[in-house]
Design a protein around this motif. Structure first.
Motif, PDB file in Angstrom:
ATOM      1  N   ASP A   1       0.803  -1.219   0.000  1.00  0.00           N
ATOM      2  CA  ASP A   1       0.000   0.000   0.000  1.00  0.00           C
ATOM      3  C   ASP A   1       0.841   1.277   0.000  1.00  0.00           C
ATOM      4  O   ASP A   1       0.280   2.380  -0.039  1.00  0.00           O
TER       5      ASP A   1
ATOM      6  N   LYS B   1       2.865   4.203  -1.656  1.00  0.00           N
ATOM      7  CA  LYS B   1       2.830   4.849  -2.959  1.00  0.00           C
ATOM      8  C   LYS B   1       4.155   5.553  -3.172  1.00  0.00           C
ATOM      9  O   LYS B   1       4.533   6.430  -2.389  1.00  0.00           O
TER      10      LYS B   1
ATOM     11  N   GLU C   1       3.506   8.134 -10.377  1.00  0.00           N
ATOM     12  CA  GLU C   1       3.110   7.452  -9.146  1.00  0.00           C
ATOM     13  C   GLU C   1       2.949   5.962  -9.409  1.00  0.00           C
ATOM     14  O   GLU C   1       2.587   5.558 -10.522  1.00  0.00           O
TER      15      GLU C   1
ATOM     16  N   THR D   1       1.600   2.383  -6.877  1.00  0.00           N
ATOM     17  CA  THR D   1       1.202   1.880  -5.572  1.00  0.00           C
ATOM     18  C   THR D   1       1.487   0.389  -5.479  1.00  0.00           C
ATOM     19  O   THR D   1       1.125  -0.377  -6.378  1.00  0.00           O
TER      20      THR D   1
ATOM     21  N   ARG E   1       0.750  -3.059  -4.632  1.00  0.00           N
ATOM     22  CA  ARG E   1      -0.461  -3.851  -4.394  1.00  0.00           C
ATOM     23  C   ARG E   1      -0.064  -5.297  -4.172  1.00  0.00           C
ATOM     24  O   ARG E   1       0.164  -6.050  -5.128  1.00  0.00           O
TER      25      ARG E   1
END
Lengths: 112, 117
Positions: A54, A56, A63, A65, A67
């Motif tokens: 989680d 970033k 960007e 993130t 996961r």
């Protein structure tokens, strides 16, 4: 062993368009995740990174993130510029390992 | 703050010859990794040096060897060059974190372009 799957390029966009480059990975343990960028004739530059689920990572408008549930680390930018034209590499660094694993990269071409 | 530097920038050799490539890590870094990037491909890990020893090796023959010096700089040597050794050779430096095997972010140099004729 570790592996990376990136969307095949080239990705061709017009200036100011939204960018997504998909990346999924397999890696040992709980990897750190990196995006590198390579401009023509140059080495790799670190673009951003994330070290836990989680998180970033962000840099220069890009960007991504971390996961963990989908083992993905997709790269996004809201408005690309011609100067963003380059090859982008997603690379995991698996727990206990020393080597980054690279796929073939995704070439981005941004047209004025 | 100097980044990772590599020399030479370009090199042309013939089959069967030997080559030495050099790398100076980023200031404050103690670990050097070497990668080979063939044209149109992603980099492939060759090996990593820390405390002057090879710590991990990728799937490369022992024609590829290396060395790390007390000042953390490193050399990559390739013997009996083959046409297929033509590639961009990238050096990356990092700082080993703690006592575990995990290392920090790797920063790359500009590379040495090797052409084998």
């Amino acid at each position: 062993g570790d592996s990376v799957t990136q969307m095949e390029g080239p990705v061709t966009l017009s200036e100011e368009a939204f960018l997504t480059i998909n990346c999924t990975y397999t890696a040992t343990g709980y990897p750190s995740l990196f995006w590198y960028v390579q401009y023509p004739g140059e080495g790799l530059q670190l673009l951003l990174k994330a070290t836990k689920a989680d998180d970033k990572g962000s840099n220069k408008g890009f960007e991504a993130t971390y996961r963990k549930e989908t083992t993905s680390f997709h790269l996004e930018k809201g408005s690309v510029q011609v100067s963003d034209s380059a090859v982008y590499f997603c690379a995991p660094l698996g727990t206990g390992r020393r080597a980054l694993t690279f796929g073939s990269g995704t070439r981005l071409q941004v047209q004025p | 703050d100097a980044g990772v530097t590599q020399s030479p920038t370009h090199l042309i050799k013939t089959r069967g010859q030997q080559v030495t490539l050099r790398c100076s890590p980023k200031s404050g870094h103690d670990t050097v990794s070497w990668y080979q990037q063939a044209l149109g491909q992603g980099p492939q890990f060759i090996f990593q040096y820390y405390e002057e020893e090879e710590r991990q090796r990728g799937n490369f023959p022992d024609r590829f060897s290396g060395h790390q010096f007390p000042n953390y700089s490193s050399e990559l040597n390739v013997n009996a060059l083959l046409l297929g050794d033509s590639a961009l050779y990238l050096c990356a430096s990092s700082l080993r974190v703690g006592a575990g095997v995990r290392t920090d972010t790797q920063y790359f140099g500009p590379g040495t372009r090797l052409t084998v004729l």
